[in-house]
Scaffold this motif. Sequence first.
Motif, mmCIF file in Angstrom:
data_model
loop_
_atom_site.group_PDB
_atom_site.id
_atom_site.type_symbol
_atom_site.label_atom_id
_atom_site.label_comp_id
_atom_site.label_asym_id
_atom_site.label_seq_id
_atom_site.Cartn_x
_atom_site.Cartn_y
_atom_site.Cartn_z
ATOM 1 N N SER A 225 -23.328 6.696 1.573
ATOM 2 C CA SER A 225 -23.127 7.582 0.423
ATOM 3 C C SER A 225 -22.776 6.815 -0.851
ATOM 4 O O SER A 225 -22.784 7.361 -1.942
ATOM 5 N N ASP A 226 -22.426 5.523 -0.699
ATOM 6 C CA ASP A 226 -22.118 4.657 -1.842
ATOM 7 C C ASP A 226 -20.955 5.202 -2.673
ATOM 8 O O ASP A 226 -20.965 5.142 -3.900
ATOM 9 N N ASN A 227 -19.932 5.739 -1.983
ATOM 10 C CA ASN A 227 -18.743 6.271 -2.662
ATOM 11 C C ASN A 227 -17.639 5.208 -2.608
ATOM 12 O O ASN A 227 -17.060 4.945 -1.554
ATOM 13 N N ARG A 228 -17.350 4.605 -3.737
ATOM 14 C CA ARG A 228 -16.409 3.469 -3.772
ATOM 15 C C ARG A 228 -14.979 3.878 -3.412
ATOM 16 O O ARG A 228 -14.269 3.139 -2.742
ATOM 17 N N GLU A 229 -14.562 5.052 -3.885
ATOM 18 C CA GLU A 229 -13.197 5.522 -3.598
ATOM 19 C C GLU A 229 -12.994 5.700 -2.097
ATOM 20 O O GLU A 229 -11.981 5.285 -1.534
ATOM 21 N N LEU A 230 -13.967 6.340 -1.437
ATOM 22 C CA LEU A 230 -13.864 6.552 0.014
ATOM 23 C C LEU A 230 -13.937 5.227 0.768
ATOM 24 O O LEU A 230 -13.253 5.040 1.774
ATOM 25 N N LEU A 231 -14.767 4.312 0.268
ATOM 26 C CA LEU A 231 -14.887 3.008 0.920
ATOM 27 C C LEU A 231 -13.568 2.242 0.836
ATOM 28 O O LEU A 231 -13.126 1.629 1.823
ATOM 29 N N GLU A 232 -12.923 2.299 -0.312
ATOM 30 C CA GLU A 232 -11.609 1.650 -0.463
ATOM 31 C C GLU A 232 -10.593 2.272 0.481
ATOM 32 O O GLU A 232 -9.783 1.575 1.100
ATOM 33 N N ALA A 233 -10.645 3.608 0.616
ATOM 34 C CA ALA A 233 -9.699 4.319 1.482
ATOM 35 C C ALA A 233 -9.870 3.919 2.945
ATOM 36 O O ALA A 233 -8.883 3.675 3.647
ATOM 37 N N ILE A 234 -11.113 3.836 3.414
ATOM 38 C CA ILE A 234 -11.339 3.492 4.828
ATOM 39 C C ILE A 234 -10.985 2.025 5.097
ATOM 40 O O ILE A 234 -10.500 1.680 6.177
ATOM 41 N N LEU A 235 -11.179 1.153 4.106
ATOM 42 C CA LEU A 235 -10.817 -0.256 4.279
ATOM 43 C C LEU A 235 -9.295 -0.421 4.350
ATOM 44 O O LEU A 235 -8.790 -1.209 5.156
ATOM 45 N N VAL A 236 -8.573 0.344 3.516
ATOM 46 C CA VAL A 236 -7.096 0.330 3.571
ATOM 47 C C VAL A 236 -6.626 0.861 4.921
ATOM 48 O O VAL A 236 -5.739 0.300 5.559
ATOM 49 N N LEU A 237 -7.239 1.963 5.357
ATOM 50 C CA LEU A 237 -6.871 2.561 6.647
ATOM 51 C C LEU A 237 -7.125 1.585 7.798
ATOM 52 O O LEU A 237 -6.280 1.418 8.690
ATOM 53 N N GLU A 238 -8.285 0.928 7.776
ATOM 54 C CA GLU A 238 -8.633 -0.016 8.842
ATOM 55 C C GLU A 238 -7.650 -1.184 8.890
ATOM 56 O O GLU A 238 -7.196 -1.586 9.975
ATOM 57 N N GLU A 239 -7.318 -1.702 7.713
ATOM 58 C CA GLU A 239 -6.375 -2.823 7.653
ATOM 59 C C GLU A 239 -5.006 -2.417 8.202
ATOM 60 O O GLU A 239 -4.395 -3.154 8.990
ATOM 61 N N GLU A 240 -4.534 -1.243 7.815
ATOM 62 C CA GLU A 240 -3.229 -0.766 8.262
ATOM 63 C C GLU A 240 -3.247 -0.466 9.761
ATOM 64 O O GLU A 240 -2.291 -0.760 10.484
ATOM 65 N N TRP A 241 -4.344 0.119 10.227
ATOM 66 C CA TRP A 241 -4.466 0.499 11.640
ATOM 67 C C TRP A 241 -4.371 -0.723 12.561
ATOM 68 O O TRP A 241 -3.832 -0.662 13.658
ATOM 69 N N ASN A 242 -4.900 -1.867 12.085
ATOM 70 C CA ASN A 242 -4.955 -3.077 12.907
ATOM 71 C C ASN A 242 -3.656 -3.889 12.900
ATOM 72 O O ASN A 242 -3.543 -4.889 13.614
ATOM 73 N N LYS A 243 -2.684 -3.469 12.098
ATOM 74 C CA LYS A 243 -1.410 -4.189 12.059
ATOM 75 C C LYS A 243 -0.602 -3.933 13.336
ATOM 76 O O LYS A 243 -0.755 -2.898 13.981
ATOM 77 N N LYS A 244 0.260 -4.864 13.670
ATOM 78 C CA LYS A 244 1.109 -4.712 14.869
ATOM 79 C C LYS A 244 2.039 -3.515 14.733
ATOM 80 O O LYS A 244 2.304 -2.800 15.689
ATOM 81 N N GLU A 245 2.556 -3.305 13.526
ATOM 82 C CA GLU A 245 3.422 -2.154 13.268
ATOM 83 C C GLU A 245 2.880 -1.381 12.062
ATOM 84 O O GLU A 245 3.400 -1.483 10.946
#
Length: 275
Positions: A225-245
């Motif tokens: 969909s080439d939506n930059r805001e949503l792409l930034e959101a999913i990248l933040v979510l992925e990074e946070e999800w992969n943290k130990k805590e």
Amino acid sequence: MIDDKKKRMIEESMKLFSEKGFHSTSIQEIADKSNVSKGAFYLHFQSKDELLIEIYSYYSEVILEKIGSINSRTHDPLKQFTEQIEAFLGLFKEHKEYLMMHVRDNINLGEKMNELIFSLHKQSYNWLENQIIMIYGERIQPYIVDVVIQIDGILSGYFKWIAIHDLKFDSEQLAKYIIDKVDVIVKSILQENQQPIFTYQSLSMFKEPSAQEIIQQIKKQIERSDNRELLEAILVLEEEWNKKEPKKIIIQSMLKHLESNTTIKELIRKLKKFL
């Protein structure tokens, strides 16, 4: 949002594919018909195969957005389902070329295309299942796979005949007719009370994906969909999800932002189950 030039290439190529067939249409013809250079084509698509995948993705999003708007207009499940079928018929009436692509060529583009078709098929199943259960309640649950298969057969049959024979029809009238036939099928199944032919266990697509697999699916949808805001959101979510805590408040905030997009709402719902 898809830019105007890319949208024009998608729409013009679809007309060419429906008239000449996918394999008989050249990239130069697509560029000429779209009033762009061949170089401009390659700025948007790596190949004709990728263009076809974009066509399927683009029109699936158009359909999902249309269904989402109907969900918000009415709370009557039967009326909602009828209006959704009417919207489906109306979209295909306006975009007959999309229908012709399905019936003209048997195209196999490998794993990437298979993944998209499988994903769209699963979304279609989930939509039909939700609507049927909303209308008839949990008592239809044991037979839901058989019911969905029969509805899919009715719709596919009409779409094929409409495309091949250029049939003229009234979307509202045909939608009501189809819903009446579906009602007869469902009530007959409930009355007969026979053993279902197929169940959830029969379908490989109901193997539950992991949280990481769902995140990757969401990323793929957003990238299309080439939506930059949503792409930034999913990248933040992925990074946070992969943290130990991981911080739950950050994940929940990103999920809330992402679920505003109707095309990934079902995936977000599944991801929430892991919290």
